[in-house]
Design an enzyme around this catalytic site. Structure first.
Site, PDB file in Angstrom:
ATOM      1  N   SER A   1       0.916  -1.250  -0.034  1.00 26.29           N
ATOM      2  CA  SER A   1      -0.001   0.076  -0.127  1.00 26.29           C
ATOM      3  C   SER A   1       1.019   1.207  -0.231  1.00 26.29           C
ATOM      4  O   SER A   1       1.631   1.384   0.979  1.00 26.29           O
ATOM      5  CB  SER A   1      -0.935   0.030   1.273  1.00 26.29           C
TER       6      SER A   1
ATOM      7  N   HIS B   1      -3.718   0.614  -4.759  1.00 28.83           N
ATOM      8  CA  HIS B   1      -3.240  -0.491  -5.351  1.00 28.83           C
ATOM      9  C   HIS B   1      -3.562  -0.364  -6.920  1.00 28.83           C
ATOM     10  O   HIS B   1      -4.738  -0.664  -6.937  1.00 28.83           O
ATOM     11  CB  HIS B   1      -3.809  -1.715  -4.787  1.00 28.83           C
TER      12      HIS B   1
ATOM     13  N   HIS C   1      -5.313  -9.624  -1.899  1.00 30.10           N
ATOM     14  CA  HIS C   1      -5.341  -9.656  -0.411  1.00 30.10           C
ATOM     15  C   HIS C   1      -6.611 -11.049   0.043  1.00 30.10           C
ATOM     16  O   HIS C   1      -7.582 -11.138  -0.489  1.00 30.10           O
ATOM     17  CB  HIS C   1      -5.879  -8.670   0.368  1.00 30.10           C
TER      18      HIS C   1
ATOM     19  N   TYR D   1      -8.520 -10.816   2.519  1.00 29.00           N
ATOM     20  CA  TYR D   1      -9.731 -10.080   2.961  1.00 29.00           C
ATOM     21  C   TYR D   1     -10.623  -9.330   1.794  1.00 29.00           C
ATOM     22  O   TYR D   1     -11.999  -9.206   1.968  1.00 29.00           O
ATOM     23  CB  TYR D   1      -9.395  -8.753   3.828  1.00 29.00           C
ATOM     24  N   GLU D   2     -10.069  -9.649   0.529  1.00 28.92           N
ATOM     25  CA  GLU D   2     -10.902  -9.227  -0.526  1.00 28.92           C
ATOM     26  C   GLU D   2     -11.835 -10.306  -0.908  1.00 28.92           C
ATOM     27  O   GLU D   2     -12.700 -10.481  -1.920  1.00 28.92           O
ATOM     28  CB  GLU D   2     -10.148  -8.880  -1.940  1.00 28.92           C
TER      29      GLU D   2
ATOM     30  N   ALA E   1       2.513  -2.474   4.122  1.00 28.94           N
ATOM     31  CA  ALA E   1       2.372  -1.396   5.061  1.00 28.94           C
ATOM     32  C   ALA E   1       1.900  -2.051   6.470  1.00 28.94           C
ATOM     33  O   ALA E   1       1.174  -3.032   6.087  1.00 28.94           O
ATOM     34  CB  ALA E   1       1.183  -0.253   4.849  1.00 28.94           C
TER      35      ALA E   1
ATOM     36  N   MET F   1      -1.983  -7.176   6.882  1.00 26.29           N
ATOM     37  CA  MET F   1      -2.868  -7.969   6.389  1.00 26.29           C
ATOM     38  C   MET F   1      -2.737  -8.698   4.972  1.00 26.29           C
ATOM     39  O   MET F   1      -3.360  -9.194   4.304  1.00 26.29           O
ATOM     40  CB  MET F   1      -4.400  -7.179   6.062  1.00 26.29           C
ATOM     41  N   SER F   2      -1.281  -8.990   4.892  1.00 25.63           N
ATOM     42  CA  SER F   2      -0.848  -9.351   3.697  1.00 25.63           C
ATOM     43  C   SER F   2       0.488 -10.143   3.808  1.00 25.63           C
ATOM     44  O   SER F   2       0.816 -10.619   4.833  1.00 25.63           O
ATOM     45  CB  SER F   2      -0.527  -8.161   2.423  1.00 25.63           C
TER      46      SER F   2
ATOM     47  N   ASN G   1       1.797   3.240  10.978  1.00 29.08           N
ATOM     48  CA  ASN G   1       0.953   3.787  12.096  1.00 29.08           C
ATOM     49  C   ASN G   1       1.486   2.864  13.248  1.00 29.08           C
ATOM     50  O   ASN G   1       1.735   1.753  13.155  1.00 29.08           O
ATOM     51  CB  ASN G   1      -0.596   3.770  11.779  1.00 29.08           C
TER      52      ASN G   1
ATOM     53  N   HIS H   1      -7.227   4.243   6.798  1.00 26.32           N
ATOM     54  CA  HIS H   1      -6.557   3.858   5.661  1.00 26.32           C
ATOM     55  C   HIS H   1      -5.746   5.136   4.850  1.00 26.32           C
ATOM     56  O   HIS H   1      -4.638   4.894   4.521  1.00 26.32           O
ATOM     57  CB  HIS H   1      -7.326   3.163   4.583  1.00 26.32           C
TER      58      HIS H   1
HETATM   59  N1  HPA Z   1      -3.011  -3.204  11.215  1.00 28.36           N
HETATM   60  C1  HPA Z   1      -3.110  -4.117  10.157  1.00 28.36           C
HETATM   61  N2  HPA Z   1      -2.805  -3.806   8.983  1.00 28.36           N
HETATM   62  C2  HPA Z   1      -2.430  -2.609   8.672  1.00 28.36           C
HETATM   63  C3  HPA Z   1      -2.221  -1.676   9.803  1.00 28.36           C
HETATM   64  C4  HPA Z   1      -2.614  -1.986  11.192  1.00 28.36           C
HETATM   65  O1  HPA Z   1      -2.284  -1.114  12.092  1.00 28.36           O
HETATM   66  N3  HPA Z   1      -1.156  -0.591   9.386  1.00 28.36           N
HETATM   67  C5  HPA Z   1      -1.370  -0.807   7.946  1.00 28.36           C
HETATM   68  N4  HPA Z   1      -1.622  -2.216   7.602  1.00 28.36           N
END
Ligand code: HPA
Length: 271
Positions: free
Chosen positions: A29, A60, A82, A84-85, A112, A210-211, A234, A246
């Site tokens: 990302s 993306h 992903h 989750y998609e 990310a 998540m990847s 973050n 996001h």
């Molecule tokens: N959690 C999960 N996936 C992420 C995060 C997070 O805090 N930041 C960027 N991708």
């Protein structure tokens, strides 16, 4: 994943290329602009490749970008798939097996991620030295084809030691500070709860995302060496009192972009 499907997909990609790649790069990302640095660029849309799922997340693009980066022939995924998609996890392995068929020996995976380790700050880059698969799923579940890889792949050294050493040398040489740690994957798409992050820390995670884990499992299955780099966009939920979103993830990866690009370009040159 059926070998015949992998062959069909990789033959299509191969037919579009005049040079075969030796290095694969999966862009996370907000990190997709690295593809702009490729020379003699050839773009192959995922939607044109047989058997590929569709990428849908904002930030993306959905294409392979092939060309030369710092003197090396590379294939990049600008946009990844992903879990989750709604993609079956098995399908997340396909692009990696395509790369393997094209001749890729080494793969850089980027993402990310949220910082779990309290010594991290947003904007840090973290070299992944191991991972925890907390999805309770696996891309290799199902029939195994020994022509692709073994039924029970070894994961004791998933992230290549020599590539980690190289990445550290490059970071020192270019004054790019990097952290190192364990990437823990949860399925998403919701960001984690503070309780989940406390659990993740107890389990040994330094960053959460998540990847990446499905692709790394596939890469190790077919014996591609892996280097993983997380961009800490973050702090994970509950560490400071800020809600996560996001937009913040994309914003931080944009501020880190130059550092990230310098890092990866220089690593590729020495791989
Ligand atoms: N959690 C999960 N996936 C992420 C995060 C997070 O805090 N930041 C960027 N991708």
């Amino acid at each position: 994943m059926e070998l015949s499907k992998i062959m069909e997909s990789s033959e299509y990609v191969k037919s579009k290329l005049n040079k075969l790649p030796e290095i694969g790069i999966i862009l996370g990302s907000g990190l997709g602009e690295l593809a702009d640095f490729l020379e003699k660029k050839i773009i192959i849309k995922y939607s044109d490749v047989p058997n590929m799922p569709k990428a849908t997340v904002k930030g993306h693009a959905g294409q392979f970008v092939c060309g030369q980066l710092n003197g090396k022939n590379v294939i990049m995924m600008q946009g990844r798939f992903h879990y989750y998609e709604g993609n079956p996890m098995e399908l997340l392995a396909l692009p990696v097996y395509i790369m393997k068929n094209l001749g890729v020996k080494k793969l850089i995976v980027t993402n990310a991620a949220g910082g779990i380790n309290k010594s991290f700050v947003p904007g840090d880059l973290m070299i992944i030295n191991d991972h925890i698969n907390l999805t309770f799923n696996n891309p290799l579940i199902g029939k195994n084809d020994e022509k692709i890889g073994p039924r029970f792949p070894d994961m004791s050294v998933s992230y290549d030691k020599d590539l980690i050493t190289l990445a550290k040398e490059i970071s020192a040489g270019h004054g790019i500070g990097v952290k190192e740690g364990v990437y823990l994957m949860m399925t998403g798409p919701n960001y984690e709860t503070p309780a989940e992050i406390r659990m993740a820390r107890i389990l040994g995670g330094d960053a959460v995302g998540m990847s990446t884990v499905p692709e790394v499992i596939a890469a190790r299955h077919c014996n591609i060496k892996v280097l993983g780099i997380s961009c800490i966009t973050n702090m994970a939920a509950g560490i400071n009192d800020k809600p996560l979103n996001h937009a913040e993830v994309i914003e931080t990866s944009n501020t880190v972009k130059d550092k990230f690009e310098t890092f990866v370009i220089n690593i590729v040159g020495k791989m």
